[in-house]
Design an enzyme around this catalytic site. Structure first.
Site, short mmCIF file in Angstrom:
data_model
loop_
_atom_site.label_atom_id
_atom_site.label_comp_id
_atom_site.label_asym_id
_atom_site.label_seq_id
_atom_site.Cartn_x
_atom_site.Cartn_y
_atom_site.Cartn_z
CE LYS A 1 -4.44 -1.60 1.76
NZ LYS A 1 -5.68 -1.65 2.68
CE LYS B 1 -6.06 -7.43 -1.65
NZ LYS B 1 -6.52 -7.03 -0.31
CE LYS C 1 -13.25 -2.52 0.19
NZ LYS C 1 -13.37 -2.08 1.58
#
Ligand code: TYM
Length: 334
Positions: free
Chosen positions: A114, A198, A201
């Site tokens: 992230k 994966k 969002k």
């Protein structure tokens, strides 16, 4: 000592809940609510570790709440609330920041993903995010945590933190070590565009995921465009090893139809992927569009959603305050 079984899990209100959240987590939340005491949390404090526009965050908290209800969570059975409204989460997170070790956090792969290449610019909150997650779970002395596979490492950290707290403060079994509940075949639903990533969002292309609010038309288009394979469907699972996109579509279909992957593959062996895609589209439309419609309906009455959160907060606070009192005592705080 018999420990009471308590389930806790959280979902970030960052918009666009998708099929991965639904199959990997939410559906399991609903099943568990029939068997155990469950606490489900809209983790707004986790969401702000990456900047969120205030008005959008506000809407997303309500939308995630609506998604909980639309998938079948029942506020009379489960405690449903938003994290920031129970101050014990932030208080325990601070205490656990002092128990958790920098070396442990440095190993968290999700932070690395992230934060991207410029880690210096990531918020401190993003770095210590797994400690807040441990606080969420331990605040209620939860014993079981239903999550997708991407959260496994964070769960292991929560167990390490619980163990260290119990040892440091000489209180064996004070915090139970939380067990991850990770579903076997669908713990990691992959992107429709790249089977090695994966479904998420945050992926830029909306074609990479099925959102819970997608219409039948959107589902149809996304599955048509989804990557599969130029060969026909093989007769054995092991032949799908290097075909992650094909395996992903087959696994989703297997889960939606409640048939084993082996059975699906045996039945479809030799057929083109367009055959699977037509069937999968139908199954997705049947399962997802009623959820999406319910979310949209629930969002029309925001005061009802706020009332549900308020009631859940009251219940969660009673449990949290009692536990925080005991935690403070263990540490020696006055
Ligand atoms: P979040 O909001 O990213 O995702 C919510 C849940 O959905 C699961 N999930 C998936 N499962 C299968 N395939 C996918 N592609 C997929 N994408 C997401 C996640 O594993 C998760 O179960 N840190 C957590 C939220 C959290 C939490 C907690 C969870 C905060 N505190 C305490 C459990 C206990 C998160 O960001 O989930």
């Amino acid at each position: 000592m018999v420990t009471k079984k308590i389930v806790f899990s959280g979902v970030q209100p960052t918009g666009n809940l998708h099929l991965g959240n639904y199959l990997g987590a939410l559906k399991n939340f609903v099943l568990l609510q029939k068997k155990m005491e469950c606490i489900y949390c809209v983790v707004d404090l986790h969401a702000i570790t990456i900047f969120q526009k205030p008005d959008i965050l506000h809407e997303n908290v309500l939308e995630t709440t609506a998604s909980f209800l639309a998938t079948g969570l029942n506020p009379d059975k489960s405690i449903i609330f938003n994290q920031s409204s129970v101050s014990g989460h932030a208080e325990l997170a601070w205490i656990l920041n002092c128990v958790s070790r920098i070396g442990w956090l440095n190993r968290m792969t999700q932070f690395k993903d992230k934060a991207g290449s410029d880690k210096e610019k990531a918020s401190v909150g993003l770095y210590i995010y797994p400690n807040l997650m441990a606080a969420d779970i331990l605040l209620y002395k939860a014993t079981h945590v239903p999550v997708g596979a991407d959260q496994k490492q964070h769960l292991e950290l929560s167990r390490d933190i619980a163990q260290k707290f119990n040892k440091d403060f000489n209180c064996n079994n004070f915090f139970p070590l939380p067990e991850p509940l990770i579903l076997k075949n669908i713990s990691r639903i992959m992107s429709l565009r790249d089977g090695t990533k994966k479904m998420s969002k945050s992926e830029e292309s909306d074609y990479s995921r099925i959102n819970l609010k997608d219409t039948a038309d959107e589902i149809n288009k996304k599955i048509k465009k989804a990557k599969s394979d130029s060969d026909s469907i093989p007769g054995e699972i092991k032949l799908l090893e290097n075909k992650p996109e094909a395996l992903n579509l087959l696994s989703i279909y297997s889960e939606l139809t409640k048939n084993s992957l082996e059975k699906i593959i045996t039945e479809m062996a030799g057929k083109e992927y367009s055959f699977l895609k037509a069937k999968l589209t139908e199954a997705l439309i049947d399962e997802i569009t009623p959820v999406g419609k319910e979310i949209k309906k629930l969002l029309k009455d925001k005061s009802h959603l706020k009332k549900i959160l308020k009631k859940g907060t009251e219940k969660a606070n009673i449990l949290a305050e009692e536990n925080i009192k005991n935690i403070r005592e263990k540490i020696g705080l006055i």
